[in-house]
Design an enzyme around this catalytic site. Sequence first.
Site, PDB file in Angstrom:
ATOM      1  N   TRP A 101       0.827  -1.214   0.000  1.00 11.24           N
ATOM      2  CA  TRP A 101       0.000   0.000   0.000  1.00 11.24           C
ATOM      3  C   TRP A 101       0.855   1.255   0.000  1.00 11.24           C
ATOM      4  CZ3 TRP A 101      -4.135  -1.311  -2.065  1.00 11.24           C
ATOM      5  CH2 TRP A 101      -4.848  -2.456  -1.685  1.00 11.24           C
ATOM      6  N   ASP A 171      -1.489   6.692   6.242  1.00  6.41           N
ATOM      7  CA  ASP A 171      -2.611   5.835   5.860  1.00  6.41           C
ATOM      8  C   ASP A 171      -2.844   4.889   7.040  1.00  6.41           C
ATOM      9  OD1 ASP A 171      -4.250   3.814   4.902  1.00  6.41           O
ATOM     10  OD2 ASP A 171      -3.000   3.316   3.164  1.00  6.41           O
ATOM     11  N   LYS A 195     -11.916  -1.643   6.769  1.00  7.44           N
ATOM     12  CA  LYS A 195     -11.132  -2.595   7.537  1.00  7.44           C
ATOM     13  C   LYS A 195     -11.627  -2.628   8.983  1.00  7.44           C
ATOM     14  CE  LYS A 195      -8.883  -2.864   3.768  1.00  7.44           C
ATOM     15  NZ  LYS A 195      -7.654  -2.256   3.309  1.00  7.44           N
TER      16      LYS A 195
HETATM   17  C1  LIG Z   1      -7.098  -1.889   1.992  1.00  4.57           C
HETATM   18  C2  LIG Z   1      -6.069  -0.846   2.090  1.00  4.57           C
HETATM   19  C3  LIG Z   1      -5.920   0.145   1.097  1.00  4.57           C
HETATM   20  C4  LIG Z   1      -6.745   0.168  -0.160  1.00  4.57           C
HETATM   21  O1  LIG Z   1      -8.049   0.490   0.112  1.00  4.57           O
HETATM   22  P1  LIG Z   1      -9.122   0.729  -1.063  1.00  4.57           P
HETATM   23  O2  LIG Z   1     -10.211   1.404  -0.292  1.00  4.57           O
HETATM   24  O3  LIG Z   1      -9.486  -0.609  -1.584  1.00  4.57           O
HETATM   25  O4  LIG Z   1      -8.505   1.603  -2.083  1.00  4.57           O
HETATM   26  C5  LIG Z   1      -4.968   1.116   1.297  1.00  4.57           C
HETATM   27  N1  LIG Z   1      -4.197   1.136   2.386  1.00  4.57           N
HETATM   28  C6  LIG Z   1      -4.294   0.193   3.350  1.00  4.57           C
HETATM   29  C7  LIG Z   1      -3.416   0.263   4.547  1.00  4.57           C
HETATM   30  C8  LIG Z   1      -5.234  -0.821   3.230  1.00  4.57           C
HETATM   31  O5  LIG Z   1      -5.322  -1.744   4.190  1.00  4.57           O
END
Ligand SMILES: *Cc1c(COP(=O)(O)O)cnc(C)c1O
Length: 361
Positions: A101, A171, A195
């Site tokens: 990511w 993030d 998540k």
């Molecule tokens: C799942 C995830 C993403 C991507 O998320 P989307 O909403 O599918 O774009 C980005 N960063 C992290 C840390 C993730 O766990």
Amino acid sequence: MSRVYNFSAGPAVLPEEVLKECAEEMMDYKGCGMSVMEMSHRSKVYDEIIKEAEKDLRDLMNIPDNYKVIFVQGGASLVFAGVPMNLMKKGKAAYIITGQWAKKAAQEAEKYGEVVKVASSADKTFSYIPDCSDLDIPDDVDYVYICENNTIYGTKFWELPNTKGHELVADVSSCFLSEPVDVSKYGVIYGGVQKNVGPSGVQIIIVREDLIADGPALKCTPTMMDWKIQSDNESLYNTPPCYGIYVCGKVFKWIKKMGGLEAMKKHNEQKAKILYDFLDSSKMFKGTVEKKDRSLMNVPFITGNEELDKKFVAESKAAGFENLKGHRSVGGMRASIYNAMPIEGVEKLVAFMKKFEEENS
Ligand SMILES: *Cc1c(COP(=O)(O)O)cnc(C)c1O
């Protein structure tokens, strides 16, 4: 009705209480004769829902007044572009690469400016967090970027990097609301909610006001990704992901009721300990990341034998443990044990793993 123990990395398990409330309110939200899915985002009823969600989130995270909170669509992956578009005023940023990511975020940023990769753990398949206490960060970067919890690899920054005075952008998609956080240490905290917080389709961006006061760094930034416009319009510039925000609001209330983020952290530590203690004592199963960097949310593990991994995934599924297959880029298994995973889920998983080990060795 029977529910499984869902160890999915995302979209993931939600509190049963929240799901039940959503079901109860499905046909008639608080006497207004319609579902939240059917109502205008400009209605008074919806306005209360979104305002209350923001207020509860601010309470939970103790968000200082000089930070804006916005709810937007597009996935965390769209924010990968939103970050440089809004913040790259000098056209340069530092990225710490601790997994897919972070890598994807850096790749996206490279479209808009210069990306300096100041640290990486790619040399050992992202199984650790690099030492970020004294990085070589150019003076003229706009921000330092991290992915705080690495969903796929199961590592977490337990100490934030020394950014040498630069803004930190994080993030937090897979560790959102899993523990207390000092928002003032960040310029931007953002994450997709699917998540740990709600259904897919909502991103929450928490950004310090002064960083967006003059509008986005790039003039070509789409209006929808302009954090100042989104913030000035209190996330109602256009139709927001209404139902998703409503569910997030319910999860915020659930976390408050559970005792807030301190209590969440204890609950998450307790669950993770059960699983990690077993992995450390097992002769068959092994954790894949350095102990000091272990995530409380995502726990990857292997047997060291691909056939045995497959057998485990199949048999665990048959026994009511869903989504334990590891990410396609890593293999093995991964148990995601977010806020809403009850302790019994982890205890039962460990009991199942013990039995599997006995039967197969
Ligand atoms: C799942 C995830 C993403 C991507 O998320 P989307 O909403 O599918 O774009 C980005 N960063 C992290 C840390 C993730 O766990």
